[in-house]
Design a protein around this motif. Structure first.
Motif, short mmCIF file in Angstrom:
data_model
loop_
_atom_site.label_atom_id
_atom_site.label_comp_id
_atom_site.label_asym_id
_atom_site.label_seq_id
_atom_site.Cartn_x
_atom_site.Cartn_y
_atom_site.Cartn_z
N ASN A 287 0.83 -1.21 0.00
CA ASN A 287 0.00 0.00 0.00
C ASN A 287 0.87 1.26 0.00
O ASN A 287 0.72 2.15 0.85
N LEU A 288 1.79 1.33 -0.97
CA LEU A 288 2.72 2.46 -1.04
C LEU A 288 2.00 3.74 -1.45
O LEU A 288 1.22 3.73 -2.40
N PRO A 289 2.27 4.85 -0.78
CA PRO A 289 1.66 6.12 -1.18
C PRO A 289 2.23 6.60 -2.50
O PRO A 289 3.28 6.14 -2.95
N LEU A 290 1.56 7.58 -3.12
CA LEU A 290 1.95 8.06 -4.44
C LEU A 290 3.38 8.56 -4.47
O LEU A 290 4.12 8.31 -5.42
N GLU A 291 3.79 9.29 -3.41
CA GLU A 291 5.15 9.85 -3.41
C GLU A 291 6.22 8.76 -3.42
O GLU A 291 7.30 8.96 -3.97
N MET A 292 5.92 7.60 -2.84
CA MET A 292 6.87 6.49 -2.86
C MET A 292 6.85 5.76 -4.20
O MET A 292 7.81 5.10 -4.57
N ARG A 293 5.73 5.88 -4.91
CA ARG A 293 5.59 5.20 -6.21
C ARG A 293 6.02 6.09 -7.37
O ARG A 293 5.98 5.67 -8.53
#
Length: 306
Positions: A287-293
């Motif tokens: 469930n990675l947030p957008l900034e991590m993706r």
């Protein structure tokens, strides 16, 4: 007088309090354990993402850095002898950006350049190019030959120890002449004899794009499309890429890459900023947030730096 020895033990109330305290302590330990598990899972997913993205960026950076290299500093005059003038053979300064949906799902980028180990020409007696050393080229490879005046792109018909032929035959070359008009009109070929000390090398034409994954059509991937032995070969480089964006640095302007538009002068581009957004569905366990993706890097076009 009868005496009674006091019996040692816990009362029911004390036992219940101890059990409650034990449950609270156990709950805290379990909470920490589950939290560590989640953190470890996120870190593993993130490490896997970064490792995969690093390989993709290395390949893409190499292509961007090499874009526009023709070997003889004459990128303004490049003639293609390839039949049907497919997009991959049409030199546009070595770097060409495309809007979303033109190739695949997102924006795309085509890069062209001379690659591999080059050899010098001793003599050119069309359709045979004699070289001063053995070439790494093979029959059906797409090659480019250049001097200070012109570069010609053609398909190799045959190769010996120190010769490379550009005869028509069954090859993609529409003429046995290497032409001097750009673009070449195959019905009206023009001869071009390259002098000694001209350079011969493999021609690389690469397209980076995002399209549906071959493993899961509900998730998209990053692809590198190249020309091998005259055939378009598409390789899936990175699974789980939802989109890719390119921003272009104009060498005549202060630093500040501009998003793709018709106003971008591709001939002036000296660097490309690449932004990849990974698909959340490909990393659902973490469930990675957008900034991590979202992963971003910048690569300079070496042959245009001044």
């Amino acid at each position: 007088m009868r005496s009674y020895k006091k019996r040692l033990g816990f009362t029911l109330v004390e036992l219940m309090i101890a059990m409650v305290l034990g449950l609270v302590l156990l709950g805290g330990v379990l909470g920490i354990f589950l939290s560590n598990q989640t953190t470890n899972r996120v870190n593993n997913e993130l490490a896997s993402l970064q490792s995969s993205a690093r390989l993709a960026f290395q390949l893409m950076s190499q292509d961007i850095k090499s874009a526009g290299f023709s070997g003889c500093n004459n990128s303004s005059r490049v003639v293609s002898i390839i039949t049907g003038a497919p997009a991959w053979s049409q030199w546009q300064g070595g770097l060409e950006g495309f809007a979303a949906g033109t190739n695949g799902l997102s924006e795309s980028l085509r890069l062209m350049y001379g690659a591999g180990e080059s050899v010098s020409v001793s003599t050119h007696v069309p359709p045979v190019i004699n070289t001063n050393a053995s070439s790494t080229l093979n029959a059906n490879d797409i090659a480019m030959i250049c001097d200070d005046i012109q570069t010609s792109i053609f398909q190799v018909s045959t190769v010996t120890a120190t010769t490379v032929s550009h005869a028509m035959g069954p090859a993609l070359s529409c003429s046995a002449d290497l032409g001097y008009q750009s673009p070449l009109v195959c019905a009206d070929p023009r001869p071009r004899i390259f002098p000694s000390d001209s350079m011969l090398m493999r021609f690389e034409s690469v397209l980076w794009l995002v399209a549906e994954s071959t493993d899961d059509p509900t998730i998209s991937s990053l692809y590198r499309q190249a020309i091998i032995a005259g055939n378009v070969v598409t390789e899936e480089v990175l699974f789980g890429v939802s989109s890719i964006r390119f921003a272009y640095q104009d060498g005549d302007l202060p630093f500040g890459p501009a998003n793709f538009s018709a106003a971008v002068q591709m001939g002036n581009v000296t660097g490309v900023q690449v932004t990849l957004v990974m698909d959340a569905n490909a990393y659902a366990n973490a469930n990675l947030p957008l900034e991590m993706r979202t992963i971003e890097f910048f690569a300079s076009v070496r042959n245009r730096l001044r």
